[in-house]
Design a protein around this motif. Structure first.
Motif, PDB file in Angstrom:
ATOM      1  N   LEU A  79      33.194  35.768  32.805  1.00  0.00           N
ATOM      2  CA  LEU A  79      33.694  36.326  34.062  1.00  0.00           C
ATOM      3  C   LEU A  79      32.530  36.566  35.024  1.00  0.00           C
ATOM      4  CD1 LEU A  79      36.266  38.936  32.691  1.00  0.00           C
ATOM      5  CD2 LEU A  79      36.767  36.717  33.717  1.00  0.00           C
TER       6      LEU A  79
ATOM      7  N   ASP B  77      46.474  39.846  45.526  1.00  0.00           N
ATOM      8  CA  ASP B  77      45.159  40.343  45.134  1.00  0.00           C
ATOM      9  C   ASP B  77      44.782  41.585  45.933  1.00  0.00           C
ATOM     10  OD1 ASP B  77      44.917  38.221  43.384  1.00  0.00           O
ATOM     11  OD2 ASP B  77      43.705  37.004  44.743  1.00  0.00           O
TER      12      ASP B  77
ATOM     13  N   ARG C 100      45.669  39.272  36.575  1.00  0.00           N
ATOM     14  CA  ARG C 100      44.635  38.744  35.657  1.00  0.00           C
ATOM     15  C   ARG C 100      44.897  37.280  35.328  1.00  0.00           C
ATOM     16  NH1 ARG C 100      41.601  36.420  33.292  1.00  0.00           N
ATOM     17  NH2 ARG C 100      40.175  37.006  31.587  1.00  0.00           N
TER      18      ARG C 100
ATOM     19  N   SER D 124      46.700  35.070  37.227  1.00  0.00           N
ATOM     20  CA  SER D 124      46.974  34.140  38.328  1.00  0.00           C
ATOM     21  C   SER D 124      45.956  34.122  39.458  1.00  0.00           C
ATOM     22  CB  SER D 124      48.352  34.460  38.931  1.00  0.00           C
ATOM     23  OG  SER D 124      48.350  35.757  39.520  1.00  0.00           O
ATOM     24  N   THR D 125      45.117  35.163  39.580  1.00  0.00           N
ATOM     25  CA  THR D 125      44.225  35.226  40.733  1.00  0.00           C
ATOM     26  C   THR D 125      43.236  34.065  40.762  1.00  0.00           C
ATOM     27  OG1 THR D 125      42.678  36.611  41.969  1.00  0.00           O
ATOM     28  CG2 THR D 125      42.535  36.693  39.565  1.00  0.00           C
ATOM     29  N   ARG D 126      42.892  33.637  41.975  1.00  0.00           N
ATOM     30  CA  ARG D 126      41.886  32.583  42.170  1.00  0.00           C
ATOM     31  C   ARG D 126      40.517  33.163  42.481  1.00  0.00           C
ATOM     32  NH1 ARG D 126      46.744  30.686  40.738  1.00  0.00           N
ATOM     33  NH2 ARG D 126      47.131  28.517  41.348  1.00  0.00           N
TER      34      ARG D 126
ATOM     35  N   ASP E 155      37.223  35.422  41.633  1.00  0.00           N
ATOM     36  CA  ASP E 155      36.534  35.856  40.417  1.00  0.00           C
ATOM     37  C   ASP E 155      36.327  37.368  40.364  1.00  0.00           C
ATOM     38  OD1 ASP E 155      34.549  35.968  42.387  1.00  0.00           O
ATOM     39  OD2 ASP E 155      32.958  35.280  41.024  1.00  0.00           O
TER      40      ASP E 155
ATOM     41  N   ARG F 227      39.567  38.954  39.426  1.00  0.00           N
ATOM     42  CA  ARG F 227      39.843  38.655  38.016  1.00  0.00           C
ATOM     43  C   ARG F 227      39.076  39.620  37.108  1.00  0.00           C
ATOM     44  NH1 ARG F 227      38.136  33.809  38.158  1.00  0.00           N
ATOM     45  NH2 ARG F 227      40.142  32.989  38.881  1.00  0.00           N
ATOM     46  N   LYS F 228      37.821  39.853  37.419  1.00  0.00           N
ATOM     47  CA  LYS F 228      37.012  40.754  36.594  1.00  0.00           C
ATOM     48  C   LYS F 228      37.511  42.189  36.718  1.00  0.00           C
ATOM     49  CE  LYS F 228      32.247  41.697  35.312  1.00  0.00           C
ATOM     50  NZ  LYS F 228      30.818  41.348  35.533  1.00  0.00           N
TER      51      LYS F 228
ATOM     52  N   GLN G  62      40.548  42.523  34.600  1.00  0.00           N
ATOM     53  CA  GLN G  62      40.174  42.596  33.187  1.00  0.00           C
ATOM     54  C   GLN G  62      39.815  44.033  32.809  1.00  0.00           C
ATOM     55  OE1 GLN G  62      39.892  40.096  30.873  1.00  0.00           O
ATOM     56  NE2 GLN G  62      38.453  40.838  29.340  1.00  0.00           N
TER      57      GLN G  62
END
Length: 263
Positions: free
Chosen positions: A49, A61, A167, A169-171, A173, A176-177, A180
């Motif tokens: 990640l 998002d 978590r 589907s997002t484009r 980074d 996404r982290k 997580q």
């Protein structure tokens, strides 16, 4: 007389062998599933990640980053109230832990929002203010505990699937982290709240019924079936195979004993 004694010894020997084989076949089957399969825990490093703000930021998002901020704006003061108002040591420790962890998550969220240019609120929303007022107005420590635990458990249950969606589907980074980290925090908080022993599960919303049973969010495809069948006969579970083998063994021993009796 000697033949009879030999026959009895053989019978006892066969029964003993049968018991050992059954223990070997059946006992490990359940134990292996319980003890040998580790519980997966997301690693803290080496996940691949990144946090560069790279990738398209969707409306979902942005909404997620704002909701993480809102969660901290009411759960931090709620946890502080738990430390001050509760007379139950469990609830005091739960409140202290959740409040402290939200401070950490809030810092992560603010950093992501700054990187992506997302404006964050500085006050809880109307619903959250209402929950905080319920806690402030609780007439007894026990009433406070119930309100605190139930409101936070319900809120975490609602945000949990939203985090999973972002978590997966997002484009972006950084989002996404953040998702997580938020997922691990929320799982911890739900577990902490449930450790109080006073969660009113009957008041929690139930999951909607699937539109088409059997074709929900976990589809079964040929690849999954092939993976499941690698360690066994296709379409037959390990337990069934063991039971068949055990039955065959019992039948063989009984037949052998009958043969010796007729001699």
């Amino acid at each position: 007389m000697i033949a009879v004694r030999s026959s009895r010894r053989l019978q006892r020997w066969l029964v003993g062998i049968m018991a050992m084989v059954l223990a070997f076949l059946l006992a490990p089957a359940g134990l292996a599933r319980a003890a040998d399969v580790p519980i997966p825990v997301p690693p803290n490093s080496g996940t691949g990640l990144t946090d560069k703000g790279a990738g398209v930021v969707s409306a979902a998002d942005r909404d997620f980053v704002i909701k993480v901020r809102l969660a901290g704006l009411w759960e931090i003061p709620a946890g502080n109230m738990a430390v001050e108002k509760s007379e139950d040591e469990r609830v005091v420790n739960i409140g202290r832990s959740i409040s402290a962890q939200h401070v950490t998550l809030d810092k992560l969220d603010i950093a992501v929002a700054k990187k992506l240019g997302i404006a964050l609120p500085n006050e809880p929303n109307r619903d959250q203010e209402g929950w905080l007022n319920e806690m402030r107005n609780a007439s007894t420590a026990q009433q406070f505990d119930q309100v605190y635990v139930d409101r936070l458990r319900a809120a975490h249950g609602k945000i949990f699937p939203a985090i999973a969606t972002i978590r997966a589907s997002t484009r972006n980074d950084s989002v996404r982290k953040l998702a997580q980290a938020a997922n691990q925090f929320v799982m911890t908080h739900m577990t902490l709240l449930e450790s109080s022993g006073i969660v009113d599960y009957g008041s929690l919303p139930t999951a909607p019924a699937p539109v088409a049973p059997g074709s929900g969010p976990v589809p079964v495809d040929n690849q999954m079936l092939a993976a499941a069948e690698e360690n066994g006969i296709p379409g037959v579970s390990t337990s069934v195979i063991l039971l068949v083998l055990a039955g065959a063994l019992v039948a063989g021993v009984i037949t052998t004993m009958r043969i010796f009796r007729t001699r």
